[in-house]
Design an enzyme around this catalytic site. Structure first.
Site, PDB file in Angstrom:
ATOM      1  N   ASP A  67      44.173  50.537 -12.371  1.00 56.53           N
ATOM      2  CA  ASP A  67      42.952  50.192 -11.664  1.00 56.53           C
ATOM      3  C   ASP A  67      41.927  49.604 -12.626  1.00 56.53           C
ATOM      4  OD1 ASP A  67      41.404  50.482  -9.133  1.00 56.53           O
ATOM      5  OD2 ASP A  67      40.107  51.649 -10.455  1.00 56.53           O
ATOM      6  N   THR A 100      39.039  44.676  -8.416  1.00 54.66           N
ATOM      7  CA  THR A 100      38.281  44.871  -9.652  1.00 54.66           C
ATOM      8  C   THR A 100      38.937  44.158 -10.838  1.00 54.66           C
ATOM      9  OG1 THR A 100      39.440  46.960  -9.974  1.00 54.66           O
ATOM     10  CG2 THR A 100      37.282  47.066  -8.975  1.00 54.66           C
ATOM     11  N   THR A 101      40.258  44.224 -10.916  1.00 54.25           N
ATOM     12  CA  THR A 101      40.943  43.562 -12.028  1.00 54.25           C
ATOM     13  C   THR A 101      40.744  42.055 -11.923  1.00 54.25           C
ATOM     14  OG1 THR A 101      42.610  45.267 -11.736  1.00 54.25           O
ATOM     15  CG2 THR A 101      43.116  43.528 -13.300  1.00 54.25           C
ATOM     16  N   ASP A 398      41.383  52.482  -2.800  1.00 55.52           N
ATOM     17  CA  ASP A 398      41.539  51.039  -2.601  1.00 55.52           C
ATOM     18  C   ASP A 398      42.007  50.739  -1.184  1.00 55.52           C
ATOM     19  OD1 ASP A 398      40.916  50.866  -5.247  1.00 55.52           O
ATOM     20  OD2 ASP A 398      42.620  49.617  -5.819  1.00 55.52           O
TER      21      ASP A 398
HETATM   22  P1  ADP Z   1      42.790  44.131  -8.231  1.00 54.27           P
HETATM   23  O1  ADP Z   1      42.228  45.278  -9.007  1.00 54.27           O
HETATM   24  O2  ADP Z   1      42.096  42.864  -8.534  1.00 54.27           O
HETATM   25  O3  ADP Z   1      42.918  44.406  -6.787  1.00 54.27           O
HETATM   26  P2  ADP Z   1      45.641  44.375  -8.364  1.00 54.27           P
HETATM   27  O4  ADP Z   1      46.395  44.851  -9.539  1.00 54.27           O
HETATM   28  O5  ADP Z   1      45.516  45.254  -7.180  1.00 54.27           O
HETATM   29  O6  ADP Z   1      44.238  43.903  -8.848  1.00 54.27           O
HETATM   30  O7  ADP Z   1      46.339  43.014  -7.919  1.00 54.27           O
HETATM   31  C1  ADP Z   1      45.843  42.253  -6.861  1.00 54.27           C
HETATM   32  C2  ADP Z   1      46.619  40.959  -6.730  1.00 54.27           C
HETATM   33  O8  ADP Z   1      47.988  41.196  -6.485  1.00 54.27           O
HETATM   34  C3  ADP Z   1      46.104  40.156  -5.548  1.00 54.27           C
HETATM   35  O9  ADP Z   1      45.951  38.820  -5.922  1.00 54.27           O
HETATM   36  C4  ADP Z   1      47.206  40.331  -4.515  1.00 54.27           C
HETATM   37  O10 ADP Z   1      47.275  39.261  -3.604  1.00 54.27           O
HETATM   38  C5  ADP Z   1      48.417  40.406  -5.388  1.00 54.27           C
HETATM   39  N1  ADP Z   1      49.565  40.996  -4.717  1.00 54.27           N
HETATM   40  C6  ADP Z   1      49.675  42.192  -4.120  1.00 54.27           C
HETATM   41  N2  ADP Z   1      50.923  42.372  -3.608  1.00 54.27           N
HETATM   42  C7  ADP Z   1      51.611  41.262  -3.894  1.00 54.27           C
HETATM   43  C8  ADP Z   1      52.963  40.822  -3.657  1.00 54.27           C
HETATM   44  N3  ADP Z   1      53.848  41.573  -2.999  1.00 54.27           N
HETATM   45  N4  ADP Z   1      53.318  39.596  -4.116  1.00 54.27           N
HETATM   46  C9  ADP Z   1      52.426  38.851  -4.777  1.00 54.27           C
HETATM   47  N5  ADP Z   1      51.167  39.201  -5.053  1.00 54.27           N
HETATM   48  C10 ADP Z   1      50.758  40.382  -4.609  1.00 54.27           C
HETATM   49 MG    MG Z   2      44.032  45.858  -5.812  1.00 50.03          MG
END
Ligand code: ADP
Ligand code: MG
Length: 533
Positions: A67, A100-101, A398
Site C-alpha cells: 500500500d 496512492t501508489t 481500499d
Molecule cells: P494504487 O495504490 O495506486 O491503487 P495498486 O498497486 O493498487 O496501486 O495498483 C493499481 C493499478 O493496478 C491500477 O492502474 C489498476 O488498474 C491496475 N490493475 C489492477 N488489477 C489489474 C489487472 N488484473 N491487470 C492489469 N492492471 C491491473
Molecule cells: Mg489500489
C-alpha cells in the site's frame, strides 16, 4: 553564512547564524531529486504483479505491505520535498482511499520530466503553465472516457473491488472473490438515504481481525463483534432481545487518590467495612437490573463482587471494552454511554436481537447482532499471521472505499493503464494546439502518464517498449479500453476482463500528482534554519 546582497552589491546578513540557503536551479533540482527518489521506491509495488515492501520501524516491528500510503508513511523521510510526496499519498488516501501508489509515482515522473525541460532551458513558470493546461484537458478527457453504470449493480461493484484488491496480498483467486463480495455487501448494508441523498459512512463498517484460518474464511456479520469475553462463568452466554447498558464507569470501588489510613480495631468493624463495599456494588447492580438491562458493556473494570451480583441477576457483562468499540456499539444499538450509574434510565439502554459469546479460533468474542440501527456491520477478517491480517485490513479499506466511490458517483474507467495511455495519446494531439514552449510541457506531461502502463507491463514480464507501442497503436485506432493484462502478460480489453476503476480515483490521482509537482516546481529558494542542538 546566510547572506543577501543590496542593489549596490553590498553583503548584508539577514539570517540567523548557521541557517542554510540554496536558491534558483540548485534548489529546484535538489527538491526534484528528493521527491523523485520517493517515487522510485514505490514503482516496483504498483499493480497486481507489484512486489511488497518490508518495513521495520525503530522498535523492530515489521510491516509487510504493498500500500503506497503505508509505505511512504513508514519510510519516515526527512527531506521536505520528499515529504510533499508523502502528503500526496495521504491526501489521496483521505479523499478516495485508493490510487496512492499511482499518485506518488505519477508525481515523481512529472518532476522527472520537468527536469528534462529544465535542461532544455525551459523556465519553471512555463512548465507550470503547460502542466496546468495538460491537467485541465486530462480531466475533461477522463470524463468523456468514463462509462456510467448502475450504482447498485452487484457485479460491477464486485469487479471494482476486485481490481482494487488485485494488487494486494489477497490476490489469490478464492480470497479475492470472497473479500470483494464481502466488501460490496458491507457497503450496500451501510448505505442510507438521507433527504433524498445517498450517504455512506464507512465508520459503520467495523473490521475485526482474528488470527488463524486463511483469508478466504472472512465473514460478514450484521452487527458488531468485539474481542471480549463474558466476565463470569455464571452469567448467560446468550441473551435474546438484549437491552444493553453502555457504561463508561467502573463497577468497582474506586481507590482514592489520597492515601488514608483506616484503623480497624475489632472483627466487627472489619465486617462492617467490607459489607459497606459490598452494599455499594450491590446497589450499582440493582440499579442496572431495575432499569431493565440484561447486557452490560463496560469500558472500565468490573469487580469480582459486582460480577457475582450481575450473574445472580442473569445479566451478561463484558469489561474493559475499547472506547472506539463503545462508540460503535452506541451507534449500532442506540444506547447512550453513561458515566454515572445513578443517572441511568431505561431510555439510555440500547437494543439488539441477540448478544452472544462465540468461539472463533479458540478465543471468545462477543457478537451483537440484529441491532436497532441496521446500518452497522462487522467484517471478521481472518489470516495466518498478524502481518497478513494488517495487510488484509488495509486492503479492505481500499476495496470499501472504491465501492463507496462508485455507489456515490457511478462512473467507471478501464484499469490496467488504459486511461493513462488514452490521455497520453490525446494530450499529444492537443499539444499541437498549444503554442510556444508550453507545448513541450504538455508533451512531457503526456509522456509522464505512460509510466503507469509501462510499470504494469514490466512487472507482468512484458518488454515495456514493445507493450507501450502496441498499446498506443490500439488507442490511436480508437480502442480506448485496452490496457495491460498484468496477470496473463498481454495487451487486452480491460472491460471484457472486468478490470475497472472508479472515475473518482483516477481524477484524484491526477489532481494530487499535478498539485504536488507544481508545488515543488514553484520553489526556487530554500532557507533552512539550524536544527536545535
Ligand atoms: P494504487 O495504490 O495506486 O491503487 P495498486 O498497486 O493498487 O496501486 O495498483 C493499481 C493499478 O493496478 C491500477 O492502474 C489498476 O488498474 C491496475 N490493475 C489492477 N488489477 C489489474 C489487472 N488484473 N491487470 C492489469 N492492471 C491491473
Ligand atoms: Mg489500489
Amino acid at each position: 553564512m546566510a547572506l543577501a546582497t543590496t542593489p549596490q552589491g553590498l553583503p548584508v546578513l539577514i539570517l540567523k547564524e548557521g541557517s542554510k540557503r540554496t536558491t534558483g536551479r540548485e534548489a529546484l533540482r535538489t527538491n526534484i531529486l528528493a521527491a523523485y527518489a520517493v517515487a522510485e521506491v514505490l514503482k516496483s509495488s504498483l499493480g497486481p504483479r507489484g512486489l511488497d515492501k518490508m518495513l521495520i520501524d525503530s522498535f523492530g516491528d515489521v510491516t509487510i505491505t504493498n500500500d503506497g500510503a503505508t509505505i511512504v508513511k513508514d519510510m519516515e523521510v526527512e527531506h521536505p520535498a520528499a515529504k510533499m510526496l508523502v502528503e500526496v499519498s495521504k491526501a489521496q488516501d483521505a479523499e478516495v482511499g485508493d490510487g496512492t501508489t499511482t499518485a506518488v509515482v505519477l508525481a515523481g515522473e512529472l518532476l522527472n520530466r520537468a527536469n528534462v525541460l529544465l535542461d532544455d532551458n525551459v523556465h519553471p513558470s512555463i512548465i507550470i503553465d503547460g502542466y496546468r493546461k495538460a491537467y485541465t484537458k486530462s480531466i475533461e478527457l477522463l470524463n468523456s472516457l468514463a462509462k456510467t453504470v448502475e450504482g447498485n449493480n452487484f457485479e460491477v461493484l464486485k469487479e471494482i473491488a476486485k481490481t482494487a484488491l488485485a494488487s494486494k496480498i489477497v490476490s489469490g483467486g478464492a480470497s479475492l472473490d470472497a473479500l470483494s463480495e464481502i466488501s460490496v455487501k458491507a457497503v450496500l448494508q451501510v448505505k442510507e438515504q438521507l433527504d433524498g441523498e445517498v450517504k455512506i459512512d464507512l465508520d459503520n463498517v467495523k473490521i475485526e481481525k482474528r488470527k488463524g484460518e486463511s483469508t478466504v474464511k472472512a465473514e460478514i456479520i450484521n452487527g458488531i463483534v468485539i474481542d471480549k469475553e463474558v466476565v463470569h462463568a455464571g452469567m448467560p452466554k446468550r441473551v435474546e432481545k438484549a437491552k444493553i447498558a453502555l457504561l463508561n464507569a467502573p463497577l468497582e470501588i474506586e481507590k482514592t487518590e489520597i492515601t488514608a489510613k483506616i484503623s480497624i480495631t475489632s472483627p466487627d468493624q472489619m465486617k462492617a467495612f467490607i459489607d459497606q463495599e459490598t452494599n455499594i456494588l450491590r446497589d450499582m447492580v440493582e440499579k442496572l437490573a431495575s432499569v431493565g438491562a440484561n447486557v452490560v458493556i463496560c469500558q472500565k473494570g468490573i469487580d469480582d463482587v459486582a460480577q457475582h451480583f450481575l450473574a445472580k441477576h442473569k445479566i451478561l457483562a463484558v469489561r474493559r471494552v475499547k472506547q472506539s468499540d463503545m462508540e460503535k456499539l452506541s451507534r449500532a444499538t442506540g444506547a447512550r454511554i453513561v458515566t454515572t450509574i445513578e443517572d441511568l434510565t431505561a431510555e439510555d439502554l440500547g437494543y439488539a436481537e441477540l448478544v452472544e459469546e462465540r468461539r472463533v479460533a479458540n478465543e471468545k468474542m462477543l457478537f451483537v447482532e440484529g441491532c436497532k440501527n441496521p446500518r452497522s456491520v462487522t467484517i471478521l477478517a481472518r489470516g495466518s499471521s498478524e502481518m497478513v491480517l494488517d495487510e488484509v485490513e488495509r486492503s479492505l479499506n481500499d476495496s470499501l472505499n472504491v465501492i463507496r466511490n462508485v455507489v456515490l458517483d457511478p462512473k467507471i474507467l478501464p484499469g490496467g493503464g488504459a486511461p493513462e495511455t488514452y490521455l497520453s495519446v490525446k494530450l499529444k494531439e492537443y499539444s499541437n494546439t498549444v503554442g510556444g514552449k508550453e507545448q513541450l510541457a504538455v508533451q512531457q506531461f503526456a509522456e509522464a502518464l505512460l509510466v503507469v502502463p509501462s510499470i504494469l507491463a514490466e512487472t507482468a514480464g512484458l518488454d515495456p517498449v514493445d507493450a507501450l507501442a502496441e498499446l498506443k497503436a490500439k488507442h490511436e485506432a480508437g480502442s480506448h479500453a485496452y490496457g495491460v493484462d498484468a496477470v496473463k502478460g498481454k495487451i487486452a480489453d480491460m472491460y471484457s476482463l472486468g478490470v475497472v476503476e472508479p472515475l473518482r480515483v483516477k481524477t484524484q490521482v491526477l489532481k494530487s500528482a499535478t498539485e504536488a509537482a507544481l508545488m515543488i516546481l514553484k520553489i526556487d529558494d530554500v532557507i533552512a534554519a539550524t536544527p536545535p542542538k
